[in-house]
Design a protein around this motif. Structure first.
Motif, PDB file in Angstrom:
ATOM      1  N   UNK A  14      36.323  23.438  35.449  1.00  0.00           N
ATOM      2  CA  UNK A  14      37.335  24.426  34.598  1.00  0.00           C
ATOM      3  C   UNK A  14      36.275  25.880  35.967  1.00  0.00           C
ATOM      4  N   UNK A  15      34.801  25.727  35.794  1.00  0.00           N
ATOM      5  CA  UNK A  15      34.286  26.991  36.275  1.00  0.00           C
ATOM      6  C   UNK A  15      34.504  26.937  38.103  1.00  0.00           C
ATOM      7  N   UNK A  16      34.285  25.888  38.807  1.00  0.00           N
ATOM      8  CA  UNK A  16      34.553  25.975  39.445  1.00  0.00           C
ATOM      9  C   UNK A  16      35.918  26.363  40.332  1.00  0.00           C
ATOM     10  N   UNK A  17      36.737  25.906  39.632  1.00  0.00           N
ATOM     11  CA  UNK A  17      38.232  25.790  40.156  1.00  0.00           C
ATOM     12  C   UNK A  17      38.678  26.857  39.129  1.00  0.00           C
ATOM     13  N   UNK A  18      37.952  27.302  38.806  1.00  0.00           N
ATOM     14  CA  UNK A  18      38.374  29.420  38.100  1.00  0.00           C
ATOM     15  C   UNK A  18      39.892  29.353  37.045  1.00  0.00           C
ATOM     16  N   UNK A  19      39.710  27.858  36.273  1.00  0.00           N
ATOM     17  CA  UNK A  19      40.731  27.295  34.929  1.00  0.00           C
ATOM     18  C   UNK A  19      40.336  28.826  34.006  1.00  0.00           C
ATOM     19  N   UNK A  20      40.568  29.400  33.186  1.00  0.00           N
ATOM     20  CA  UNK A  20      39.450  29.920  32.598  1.00  0.00           C
ATOM     21  C   UNK A  20      40.041  29.014  30.749  1.00  0.00           C
ATOM     22  N   UNK A  21      38.244  28.432  30.431  1.00  0.00           N
ATOM     23  CA  UNK A  21      37.680  27.639  28.923  1.00  0.00           C
ATOM     24  C   UNK A  21      37.517  28.208  28.470  1.00  0.00           C
ATOM     25  N   UNK A  22      37.872  29.874  28.029  1.00  0.00           N
ATOM     26  CA  UNK A  22      36.697  30.411  27.384  1.00  0.00           C
ATOM     27  C   UNK A  22      37.286  29.819  25.784  1.00  0.00           C
ATOM     28  N   UNK A  23      38.192  29.837  25.649  1.00  0.00           N
ATOM     29  CA  UNK A  23      38.847  29.183  24.373  1.00  0.00           C
ATOM     30  C   UNK A  23      38.158  28.156  23.629  1.00  0.00           C
ATOM     31  N   UNK A  24      37.261  27.032  24.862  1.00  0.00           N
ATOM     32  CA  UNK A  24      36.975  25.966  24.590  1.00  0.00           C
ATOM     33  C   UNK A  24      36.076  25.646  24.486  1.00  0.00           C
ATOM     34  N   UNK A  52      42.884  20.212  31.197  1.00  0.00           N
ATOM     35  CA  UNK A  52      43.081  19.703  32.836  1.00  0.00           C
ATOM     36  C   UNK A  52      44.039  19.661  33.175  1.00  0.00           C
ATOM     37  N   UNK A  53      45.959  20.311  32.916  1.00  0.00           N
ATOM     38  CA  UNK A  53      46.599  19.948  33.587  1.00  0.00           C
ATOM     39  C   UNK A  53      46.649  20.969  34.178  1.00  0.00           C
ATOM     40  N   UNK A  54      45.589  21.971  34.180  1.00  0.00           N
ATOM     41  CA  UNK A  54      45.477  23.220  35.036  1.00  0.00           C
ATOM     42  C   UNK A  54      44.384  22.379  36.439  1.00  0.00           C
ATOM     43  N   UNK A  55      44.210  21.977  35.634  1.00  0.00           N
ATOM     44  CA  UNK A  55      42.313  21.377  36.982  1.00  0.00           C
ATOM     45  C   UNK A  55      43.154  20.374  37.965  1.00  0.00           C
ATOM     46  N   UNK A  56      43.723  19.669  37.421  1.00  0.00           N
ATOM     47  CA  UNK A  56      44.506  18.700  38.542  1.00  0.00           C
ATOM     48  C   UNK A  56      45.509  19.196  39.058  1.00  0.00           C
ATOM     49  N   UNK A  57      45.903  20.508  38.614  1.00  0.00           N
ATOM     50  CA  UNK A  57      46.840  21.023  39.851  1.00  0.00           C
ATOM     51  C   UNK A  57      46.343  21.745  41.198  1.00  0.00           C
TER      52      UNK A  57
END
Length: 243
Positions: free
Chosen positions: A139-149, A161-166
């Motif tokens: 998430x950090x590497x690919x710019x996916x916001x995981x602040x709620x995790x 993971x769907x966002x990461x996979x895309x």
């Protein structure tokens, strides 16, 4: 193509040792687009979670007491997943637990119900060797916001993971061309074979070729006659394509 991103939470780390699934989250993609047709279940594992597992997912034993058992949702789950490509991070873990749950019901192995299983952890290790490839790291590497995790959760993790996979597979869309409704398959763009196209080759004009030759002469002088272009085509200047 229909894809389902799947994640589970469990009472511990060992399906063979008696640990059970307590949560399943599924996120549907069609044509690499989120459809909103997702599924989420909390399950009564008929046992308590290990203390270390509780620290990871935060789902209390008391909360799960009145939730359905896996047997009650198995058919709904398998019908939903049927024939799809299943995308899982560290697939061996989740598939191992799903296999054990199905075995306890006298059912076939998980992979016999789905089209295929793709492991994003294996994909990430190949793309980023030697780096951390946990879901948070990706998430950090690919710019996916995981602040709620703050804790692990099956549905939240499947959505991330769907966002990461895309993002991991974004380059695979580079040669997709929209060829219109007549060639669409349920709204999914069709991949066109570019070998069917003949690309014209435009040669440089005499003026451009002369300018190119002058540059080569300057490079020859600066490199002591070691210009690679000259070495590849000794005795002549090759045609200069127009960029």
């Amino acid at each position: 193509m229909r894809q389902i991103v799947l994640d589970t939470e469990t009472t511990g780390l060992s399906a063979e040792g008696g640990d059970r699934i307590i949560e399943i989250g599924c996120v549907e993609l069609v044509g690499r687009k989120l459809t909103g047709n997702n599924r989420h279940w909390y399950l009564n594992p008929e046992r308590d979670s290990h203390e270390d597992a509780l620290k990871v997912h935060g789902i209390s034993n008391e909360f799960l007491r009145d939730k359905p058992k896996f047997a009650a949702i198995a058919d709904e789950l398998l019908d939903y997943l049927a024939g799809a490509e299943i995308i899982i991070h560290n697939a061996a873990f989740d598939v191992g637990f799903l296999n054990k749950e199905l075995e306890l019901l006298g059912r076939r192995a998980f992979k016999t119900y789905v089209g295929s299983v793709t492991d994003t952890l294996a994909m990430a290790k190949e793309m980023y060797p030697g780096k951390r490839n946990s879901l948070d790291a990706l998430c950090d590497r690919l710019g996916v916001d995981n602040s709620g995790r703050t804790l692990h959760g099956a549905l939240l993790d499947a959505e991330l993971l769907a966002d990461v996979y895309i993002n991991l597979t974004r380059g695979q869309d580079a040669l997709l061309i929209d060829v219109g409704d007549d060639h669409a398959v349920q709204g999914v763009a069709v991949k066109v074979d570019l070998s069917a196209f003949t690309l014209p080759v435009l040669l440089a004009s005499e003026q451009e070729a002369a300018a190119h030759d002058e540059v080569l002469k300057q490079l020859d002088k600066a490199s002591g006659g070691k210009t690679l272009w000259r070495q590849q085509t000794p005795g002549q200047n090759p045609p200069v394509p127009v960029a």
